[in-house]
Design a protein around this motif. Structure first.
Motif, PDB file in Angstrom:
ATOM      1  N   ALA A  71       0.830  -1.208   0.000  1.00  0.00           N
ATOM      2  CA  ALA A  71       0.000   0.000   0.000  1.00  0.00           C
ATOM      3  C   ALA A  71       0.864   1.258   0.000  1.00  0.00           C
ATOM      4  O   ALA A  71       1.999   1.258   0.499  1.00  0.00           O
ATOM      5  CB  ALA A  71      -0.928   0.010   1.211  1.00  0.00           C
ATOM      6  N   VAL A  72       0.319   2.299  -0.585  1.00  0.00           N
ATOM      7  CA  VAL A  72       0.959   3.619  -0.573  1.00  0.00           C
ATOM      8  C   VAL A  72      -0.145   4.663  -0.462  1.00  0.00           C
ATOM      9  O   VAL A  72      -1.236   4.494  -1.031  1.00  0.00           O
ATOM     10  CB  VAL A  72       1.813   3.825  -1.843  1.00  0.00           C
ATOM     11  CG1 VAL A  72       0.970   3.804  -3.116  1.00  0.00           C
ATOM     12  CG2 VAL A  72       2.613   5.123  -1.747  1.00  0.00           C
ATOM     13  N   TYR A  73       0.127   5.733   0.278  1.00  0.00           N
ATOM     14  CA  TYR A  73      -0.853   6.821   0.394  1.00  0.00           C
ATOM     15  C   TYR A  73      -1.174   7.324  -1.004  1.00  0.00           C
ATOM     16  O   TYR A  73      -0.269   7.614  -1.798  1.00  0.00           O
ATOM     17  CB  TYR A  73      -0.300   7.942   1.265  1.00  0.00           C
ATOM     18  CG  TYR A  73      -1.258   9.088   1.428  1.00  0.00           C
ATOM     19  CD1 TYR A  73      -0.953  10.354   0.941  1.00  0.00           C
ATOM     20  CD2 TYR A  73      -2.484   8.911   2.052  1.00  0.00           C
ATOM     21  CE1 TYR A  73      -1.842  11.406   1.079  1.00  0.00           C
ATOM     22  CE2 TYR A  73      -3.381   9.949   2.192  1.00  0.00           C
ATOM     23  CZ  TYR A  73      -3.058  11.203   1.705  1.00  0.00           C
ATOM     24  OH  TYR A  73      -3.934  12.230   1.828  1.00  0.00           O
ATOM     25  N   ARG A  74      -2.452   7.368  -1.308  1.00  0.00           N
ATOM     26  CA  ARG A  74      -2.885   7.607  -2.682  1.00  0.00           C
ATOM     27  C   ARG A  74      -2.276   8.865  -3.287  1.00  0.00           C
ATOM     28  O   ARG A  74      -1.913   8.887  -4.464  1.00  0.00           O
ATOM     29  CB  ARG A  74      -4.412   7.704  -2.743  1.00  0.00           C
ATOM     30  CG  ARG A  74      -4.949   8.067  -4.147  1.00  0.00           C
ATOM     31  CD  ARG A  74      -4.571   7.031  -5.168  1.00  0.00           C
ATOM     32  NE  ARG A  74      -4.985   7.422  -6.508  1.00  0.00           N
ATOM     33  CZ  ARG A  74      -4.212   8.040  -7.380  1.00  0.00           C
ATOM     34  NH1 ARG A  74      -2.945   8.389  -7.060  1.00  0.00           N
ATOM     35  NH2 ARG A  74      -4.658   8.362  -8.585  1.00  0.00           N
ATOM     36  N   TRP A  75      -2.151   9.929  -2.516  1.00  0.00           N
ATOM     37  CA  TRP A  75      -1.712  11.196  -3.091  1.00  0.00           C
ATOM     38  C   TRP A  75      -0.255  11.505  -2.851  1.00  0.00           C
ATOM     39  O   TRP A  75       0.191  12.633  -3.079  1.00  0.00           O
ATOM     40  CB  TRP A  75      -2.623  12.315  -2.595  1.00  0.00           C
ATOM     41  CG  TRP A  75      -4.042  12.010  -2.953  1.00  0.00           C
ATOM     42  CD1 TRP A  75      -5.046  11.728  -2.105  1.00  0.00           C
ATOM     43  CD2 TRP A  75      -4.585  11.887  -4.283  1.00  0.00           C
ATOM     44  NE1 TRP A  75      -6.195  11.446  -2.815  1.00  0.00           N
ATOM     45  CE2 TRP A  75      -5.942  11.535  -4.150  1.00  0.00           C
ATOM     46  CE3 TRP A  75      -4.052  12.039  -5.562  1.00  0.00           C
ATOM     47  CZ2 TRP A  75      -6.774  11.334  -5.239  1.00  0.00           C
ATOM     48  CZ3 TRP A  75      -4.886  11.842  -6.652  1.00  0.00           C
ATOM     49  CH2 TRP A  75      -6.222  11.502  -6.487  1.00  0.00           C
ATOM     50  N   LYS A  76       0.494  10.473  -2.421  1.00  0.00           N
ATOM     51  CA  LYS A  76       1.944  10.687  -2.331  1.00  0.00           C
ATOM     52  C   LYS A  76       2.521  10.936  -3.724  1.00  0.00           C
ATOM     53  O   LYS A  76       3.455  11.708  -3.894  1.00  0.00           O
ATOM     54  CB  LYS A  76       2.611   9.470  -1.692  1.00  0.00           C
ATOM     55  CG  LYS A  76       4.122   9.623  -1.523  1.00  0.00           C
ATOM     56  CD  LYS A  76       4.722   8.437  -0.777  1.00  0.00           C
ATOM     57  CE  LYS A  76       6.228   8.614  -0.602  1.00  0.00           C
ATOM     58  NZ  LYS A  76       6.846   7.494   0.143  1.00  0.00           N
ATOM     59  N   TYR A  77       1.940  10.265  -4.716  1.00  0.00           N
ATOM     60  CA  TYR A  77       2.386  10.433  -6.103  1.00  0.00           C
ATOM     61  C   TYR A  77       1.193  10.878  -6.935  1.00  0.00           C
ATOM     62  O   TYR A  77       0.343  10.050  -7.284  1.00  0.00           O
ATOM     63  CB  TYR A  77       2.952   9.126  -6.649  1.00  0.00           C
ATOM     64  CG  TYR A  77       4.113   8.592  -5.828  1.00  0.00           C
ATOM     65  CD1 TYR A  77       3.936   7.554  -4.936  1.00  0.00           C
ATOM     66  CD2 TYR A  77       5.375   9.146  -5.963  1.00  0.00           C
ATOM     67  CE1 TYR A  77       4.983   7.079  -4.175  1.00  0.00           C
ATOM     68  CE2 TYR A  77       6.431   8.670  -5.201  1.00  0.00           C
ATOM     69  CZ  TYR A  77       6.230   7.648  -4.311  1.00  0.00           C
ATOM     70  OH  TYR A  77       7.273   7.176  -3.559  1.00  0.00           O
ATOM     71  N   PRO A  78       1.097  12.176  -7.267  1.00  0.00           N
ATOM     72  CA  PRO A  78      -0.013  12.646  -8.102  1.00  0.00           C
ATOM     73  C   PRO A  78      -0.038  11.920  -9.435  1.00  0.00           C
ATOM     74  O   PRO A  78       1.005  11.512  -9.955  1.00  0.00           O
ATOM     75  CB  PRO A  78       0.313  14.136  -8.283  1.00  0.00           C
ATOM     76  CG  PRO A  78       1.175  14.480  -7.117  1.00  0.00           C
ATOM     77  CD  PRO A  78       2.007  13.246  -6.869  1.00  0.00           C
TER      78      PRO A  78
END
Length: 126
Positions: free
Chosen positions: A96-103
């Protein structure tokens, strides 16, 4: 972000398995989730990813056979795997990765995922 996979096992070619990735409440509303597999002697390979906002990606090797989905009530993401092949044999990880870490689109590079489960073994016999 806790991620706990389950559902792996041994299955014959052509069979099906459903993997589960359970997390804490509301995790999957804020985090993009990927299923990544690692076969013996090979690099990790992202096979599918998902975000509740609508983005879904499948690698060509699993497209049409695997389906990623989410159960909000159970805070669980699933990977339904049908028509399994011996080359699908691998340890499967939920990441998982925070959705808005990478626009932009949900990352397809597994190295960009920050949180990982312990993995579950899938073995497909011929």
């Amino acid at each position: 972000v806790p991620l706990v996979e389950s559902g792996g096992g041994l299955v014959q070619a052509g069979g099906s398995l459903r993997l589960s990735c359970e997390s804490s409440r509301d995790t999957f509303s804020e985090y993009a989730v990927a299923w990544v597999r690692e076969a013996p002697g090979k690099e990790r390979d992202l096979v599918a990813n998902f975000w509740s906002g609508g983005d879904i990606y499948y690698a060509d090797s699993v497209k049409g056979r695997f389906t990623i989905s989410k159960d909000n009530a159970k805070d669980t993401v699933y990977l339904q795997m049908n028509s399994l092949k011996p080359e699908d044999t691998a340890v499967y990880y939920c990441a998982a990765v925070y959705r808005w870490k990478y626009p932009g689109p949900v990352p397809q590079d597994h190295d960009l995922y920050d949180y990982w489960g312990q993995g579950t073994q899938v073995t497909v016999s011929s």
